[in-house]
Design a protein around this motif. Sequence first.
Motif, short mmCIF file in Angstrom:
data_model
loop_
_atom_site.label_atom_id
_atom_site.label_comp_id
_atom_site.label_asym_id
_atom_site.label_seq_id
_atom_site.Cartn_x
_atom_site.Cartn_y
_atom_site.Cartn_z
N PHE A 122 9.20 -81.58 108.75
CA PHE A 122 10.30 -81.80 109.67
C PHE A 122 10.52 -80.62 110.62
O PHE A 122 10.07 -79.49 110.37
CB PHE A 122 11.60 -82.04 108.88
CG PHE A 122 11.75 -83.42 108.29
CD1 PHE A 122 10.83 -84.42 108.52
CD2 PHE A 122 12.85 -83.71 107.49
CE1 PHE A 122 10.98 -85.68 107.98
CE2 PHE A 122 13.02 -84.97 106.94
CZ PHE A 122 12.08 -85.95 107.18
N SER A 123 11.25 -80.88 111.65
CA SER A 123 12.01 -80.01 112.54
C SER A 123 11.46 -78.61 112.77
O SER A 123 11.81 -77.67 112.07
CB SER A 123 13.45 -79.88 112.02
OG SER A 123 14.02 -81.14 111.85
N GLY A 124 10.62 -78.48 113.76
CA GLY A 124 10.19 -77.16 114.18
C GLY A 124 8.98 -76.62 113.45
O GLY A 124 8.50 -75.53 113.77
N THR A 125 8.48 -77.33 112.45
CA THR A 125 7.25 -76.90 111.77
C THR A 125 6.08 -77.03 112.74
O THR A 125 5.99 -78.02 113.49
CB THR A 125 7.02 -77.75 110.51
OG1 THR A 125 8.10 -77.52 109.60
CG2 THR A 125 5.70 -77.40 109.84
N THR A 126 5.17 -76.08 112.74
CA THR A 126 4.02 -76.11 113.64
C THR A 126 2.72 -75.99 112.86
O THR A 126 2.62 -75.22 111.91
CB THR A 126 4.09 -74.98 114.68
OG1 THR A 126 4.19 -73.72 114.00
CG2 THR A 126 5.29 -75.13 115.59
N HIS A 127 1.72 -76.79 113.26
CA HIS A 127 0.37 -76.72 112.72
C HIS A 127 0.34 -76.87 111.19
O HIS A 127 -0.31 -76.10 110.48
CB HIS A 127 -0.32 -75.42 113.13
CG HIS A 127 -0.61 -75.35 114.59
ND1 HIS A 127 0.25 -74.75 115.49
CD2 HIS A 127 -1.65 -75.81 115.32
CE1 HIS A 127 -0.25 -74.84 116.70
NE2 HIS A 127 -1.40 -75.48 116.64
N ALA A 128 1.06 -77.86 110.69
CA ALA A 128 1.00 -78.17 109.26
C ALA A 128 -0.20 -79.06 108.98
O ALA A 128 -0.61 -79.88 109.83
CB ALA A 128 2.27 -78.86 108.80
N SER A 129 -0.78 -78.93 107.79
CA SER A 129 -1.88 -79.76 107.35
C SER A 129 -1.49 -80.45 106.05
O SER A 129 -1.13 -79.79 105.08
CB SER A 129 -3.14 -78.92 107.12
OG SER A 129 -3.54 -78.25 108.30
N VAL A 130 -1.57 -81.78 106.05
CA VAL A 130 -1.27 -82.59 104.86
C VAL A 130 -2.57 -83.33 104.54
O VAL A 130 -2.90 -84.33 105.18
CB VAL A 130 -0.11 -83.55 105.11
CG1 VAL A 130 0.18 -84.40 103.88
CG2 VAL A 130 1.15 -82.78 105.54
N ILE A 131 -3.30 -82.84 103.56
CA ILE A 131 -4.70 -83.25 103.39
C ILE A 131 -4.99 -83.58 101.92
O ILE A 131 -4.74 -82.77 101.02
CB ILE A 131 -5.66 -82.14 103.84
CG1 ILE A 131 -5.39 -81.75 105.30
CG2 ILE A 131 -7.10 -82.56 103.67
CD1 ILE A 131 -6.17 -80.54 105.75
N GLY A 132 -5.54 -84.76 101.68
CA GLY A 132 -6.11 -85.09 100.38
C GLY A 132 -5.13 -85.21 99.25
O GLY A 132 -5.50 -85.05 98.08
N ASN A 133 -3.87 -85.51 99.55
CA ASN A 133 -2.87 -85.69 98.51
C ASN A 133 -2.84 -87.15 98.03
O ASN A 133 -3.19 -88.07 98.78
CB ASN A 133 -1.48 -85.32 99.04
CG ASN A 133 -1.42 -83.90 99.54
OD1 ASN A 133 -1.31 -82.97 98.75
ND2 ASN A 133 -1.49 -83.71 100.86
N THR A 134 -2.37 -87.36 96.80
CA THR A 134 -2.07 -88.69 96.30
C THR A 134 -0.56 -88.80 96.17
O THR A 134 0.06 -88.04 95.42
CB THR A 134 -2.74 -88.93 94.94
OG1 THR A 134 -4.16 -88.83 95.09
CG2 THR A 134 -2.39 -90.31 94.40
N VAL A 135 0.01 -89.74 96.93
CA VAL A 135 1.47 -89.88 96.98
C VAL A 135 1.82 -91.30 96.56
O VAL A 135 1.48 -92.27 97.25
CB VAL A 135 2.01 -89.60 98.40
CG1 VAL A 135 3.53 -89.68 98.41
CG2 VAL A 135 1.55 -88.24 98.90
N THR A 136 2.48 -91.44 95.43
CA THR A 136 2.75 -92.76 94.87
C THR A 136 4.19 -92.87 94.37
O THR A 136 4.80 -91.88 93.95
CB THR A 136 1.81 -93.07 93.69
OG1 THR A 136 2.04 -92.13 92.64
CG2 THR A 136 0.36 -92.99 94.12
N GLY A 137 4.71 -94.09 94.41
CA GLY A 137 5.95 -94.42 93.72
C GLY A 137 7.19 -93.72 94.19
O GLY A 137 8.13 -93.54 93.40
N THR A 138 7.27 -93.33 95.48
CA THR A 138 8.49 -92.69 95.99
C THR A 138 9.65 -93.68 95.94
O THR A 138 9.50 -94.85 96.30
CB THR A 138 8.28 -92.20 97.42
OG1 THR A 138 7.10 -91.38 97.46
CG2 THR A 138 9.46 -91.37 97.88
N LEU A 139 10.82 -93.20 95.54
CA LEU A 139 11.97 -94.06 95.26
C LEU A 139 13.06 -93.91 96.32
O LEU A 139 13.18 -92.87 96.98
CB LEU A 139 12.54 -93.71 93.89
CG LEU A 139 11.56 -93.86 92.72
CD1 LEU A 139 12.11 -93.17 91.48
CD2 LEU A 139 11.27 -95.31 92.45
#
Length: 222
Positions: A122-139
Amino acid sequence: YTTLFRSNSVGTAPECGIDLEPNDSQIINNAQVTGCTITNNVGGGISCGFNSAFGGPTAITNITITNNAISGNGAGTRAPGAAEFPSGVYVANAKGGTALGNGVVVSSNTISGNYGSGIAVFSGTTHASVIGNTVTGTLLVSGNTAWTGNGIEVDGSPNTNVTNNTVTGNATNGIWLMRSDPTVVISGNTVTGNAGIGVIQAGSKTSMKNSVNNVYGNGKTP
């Protein structure tokens, strides 16, 4: 942090298992969170940054969050000053990165059963990398169902890369680009079995670098 077990944090904001948060005009550089188990914290799993914009020369650079197990965070009533919505991994106002790889890297984590969002950038973050994660079951968060339950969210964070993640079985959308941004790349992700839309993006699909994703079997279509 390496091979750390953090659980049941409660009481003072942000109430996360791990909080990487500089003071105003300070710098966090070359920090790693790897191989940790982070579970059942009221405010979320890992928080990096701050909830409002920094002043002065504050920067967050060369942060790596990798190979962690992050689950069951965000349940309960959060303290005043905590993030509006909890997340498995929450990155906000993490400015300072000038190229992919020297900002915040969130990679190869298993993120499951958290309230709010699996990963939020979020908000003002620069050059973030979100790579190769497993994201499951968010509520879903009770009373905030319109904004919660998403696997990965990106908002107001230019030059973010969301690639090669597996995003499945979340209560709302799989990947949500909340604000149109032609510098954000969403590519190579497998997005399936989410109750909402697989990949949802603000504005025209041609306004951003949305390369091929494997999107199928989600509850809604754009």
